[in-house]
Design an enzyme around this catalytic site. Sequence first.
Site, PDB file in Angstrom:
ATOM      1  N   ASN A   9       0.752  -1.098   0.000  1.00 44.25           N
ATOM      2  CA  ASN A   9       0.096  -0.194   0.064  1.00 44.25           C
ATOM      3  C   ASN A   9       0.788   1.341   0.091  1.00 44.25           C
ATOM      4  OD1 ASN A   9      -1.698   2.196   0.378  1.00 44.25           O
ATOM      5  ND2 ASN A   9      -2.499   1.290   2.395  1.00 44.25           N
ATOM      6  N   LYS A  11       0.095   4.239  -0.149  1.00 44.59           N
ATOM      7  CA  LYS A  11      -0.724   5.420   0.440  1.00 44.59           C
ATOM      8  C   LYS A  11      -0.339   6.562  -0.410  1.00 44.59           C
ATOM      9  CE  LYS A  11      -0.071   3.273   4.701  1.00 44.59           C
ATOM     10  NZ  LYS A  11      -0.276   3.090   6.148  1.00 44.59           N
ATOM     11  N   HIS A  98      -9.279   1.093   5.181  1.00 43.59           N
ATOM     12  CA  HIS A  98      -8.290   1.338   5.683  1.00 43.59           C
ATOM     13  C   HIS A  98      -8.293   2.207   6.862  1.00 43.59           C
ATOM     14  CE1 HIS A  98      -4.092   2.390   6.479  1.00 43.59           C
ATOM     15  NE2 HIS A  98      -3.759   1.349   5.776  1.00 43.59           N
ATOM     16  N   GLU A 100      -6.727   4.630   7.935  1.00 43.76           N
ATOM     17  CA  GLU A 100      -6.596   6.043   7.691  1.00 43.76           C
ATOM     18  C   GLU A 100      -7.694   6.665   7.033  1.00 43.76           C
ATOM     19  OE1 GLU A 100      -2.914   5.434   5.400  1.00 43.76           O
ATOM     20  OE2 GLU A 100      -1.819   4.704   7.459  1.00 43.76           O
ATOM     21  N   GLU A 170      -4.731  -4.845  10.577  1.00 48.76           N
ATOM     22  CA  GLU A 170      -3.804  -3.988  11.064  1.00 48.76           C
ATOM     23  C   GLU A 170      -4.205  -3.135  12.145  1.00 48.76           C
ATOM     24  OE1 GLU A 170      -2.106  -2.762   6.671  1.00 48.76           O
ATOM     25  OE2 GLU A 170      -3.851  -1.222   7.086  1.00 48.76           O
ATOM     26  N   GLY A 176       2.977   2.302  10.864  1.00 50.58           N
ATOM     27  CA  GLY A 176       3.876   3.535  10.665  1.00 50.58           C
ATOM     28  C   GLY A 176       4.478   4.014  11.856  1.00 50.58           C
ATOM     29  N   SER A 216       3.761  -2.247  10.249  1.00 46.41           N
ATOM     30  CA  SER A 216       5.276  -2.003  10.622  1.00 46.41           C
ATOM     31  C   SER A 216       5.842  -3.489  10.101  1.00 46.41           C
ATOM     32  CB  SER A 216       5.917  -1.832  11.913  1.00 46.41           C
ATOM     33  OG  SER A 216       5.433  -0.406  12.050  1.00 46.41           O
TER      34      SER A 216
HETATM   35  P1  13P Z   1       3.443   0.391   7.714  1.00 50.89           P
HETATM   36  O1  13P Z   1       3.804  -0.842   7.143  1.00 50.89           O
HETATM   37  O2  13P Z   1       3.996   1.606   7.242  1.00 50.89           O
HETATM   38  O3  13P Z   1       3.188   0.300   9.177  1.00 50.89           O
HETATM   39  O4  13P Z   1       1.852   0.416   7.054  1.00 50.89           O
HETATM   40  C1  13P Z   1       0.849  -0.441   7.258  1.00 50.89           C
HETATM   41  C2  13P Z   1      -0.282  -0.248   6.242  1.00 50.89           C
HETATM   42  O5  13P Z   1      -1.045   0.784   6.848  1.00 50.89           O
HETATM   43  C3  13P Z   1      -0.540  -0.765   5.271  1.00 50.89           C
HETATM   44  O6  13P Z   1      -1.949  -0.725   4.850  1.00 50.89           O
END
Ligand code: 13P
Length: 255
Positions: A9, A11, A98, A100, A170, A176, A216
Amino acid sequence: MRKRMIAGNWKMNKTYTEGVVLAQELADELAGKTGDVDVVVCPPAVDLKGVGTVIEQKSAPMALGAQNVYWEESGAYTGETAPDMLTNVGCSYCIIGHSERRDYFGETDEDVNKKAKALLAHDIVPISCCGESLEVREAGKHVEFVVDQIRKDTEGLEISDPSRYVIAYEPIWAIGTGKTATADDAQEVCGAIRATLVDVFGEETAAGIRILYGGSAKPDNIAGFLEKEDVDGALVGGASLKADSFAAMVISAAE
Ligand code: 13P
């Protein structure tokens, strides 16, 4: 037997030009190395066509996914993207729900459910995300919280091919932050997700749905997650933005 999946992803990272370069690097790094792993890259919407073209031209062993979709077919929905538009640029996967999007853009379980139905109707594989906040985890209510999300997000879905519906667990506190859940933490929730899927869809369908871990995930911790019974792959954020680290994760999954 579920095929492993590693999905990236991106983002809101990579301009069109940068996205094309990363796709070219990935195509080179991954050639002949993906084994029996499904690899998906999910760039920003404006990069989809460019990345899709690289995949096609280089016959790269990866599929294209979007990061969002709207459930209507077309019309006055400024800023949104319809399922047909994704198919037309070569997308076969789409991330929905997601954290976010839930936290910053108000996406609800009802929206996630509508998006899943629209994607399935257009033969695009949903990668449907769930996961708890730190507050919920510290209150010891994470399993209950995620099971409730799964029940709402899957309500009324008709899944004829379980390999074409994917869930990503997740935990928000691990996204992150560099703080990963342990492999046992991931299994605890992914196992509860599997049990819920049995309840919703029946044993056979539930056994074929892939559940990914995200938060992560990196080359040095991916193997531990993949050893767990109900973890079938990873949804990768930060480590998917560099060809070498993403390829290392795919290769680890292929071993
Ligand atoms: P990270 O791997 O940067 O922690 O992000 C995970 C994520 O949100 C994937 O959709």
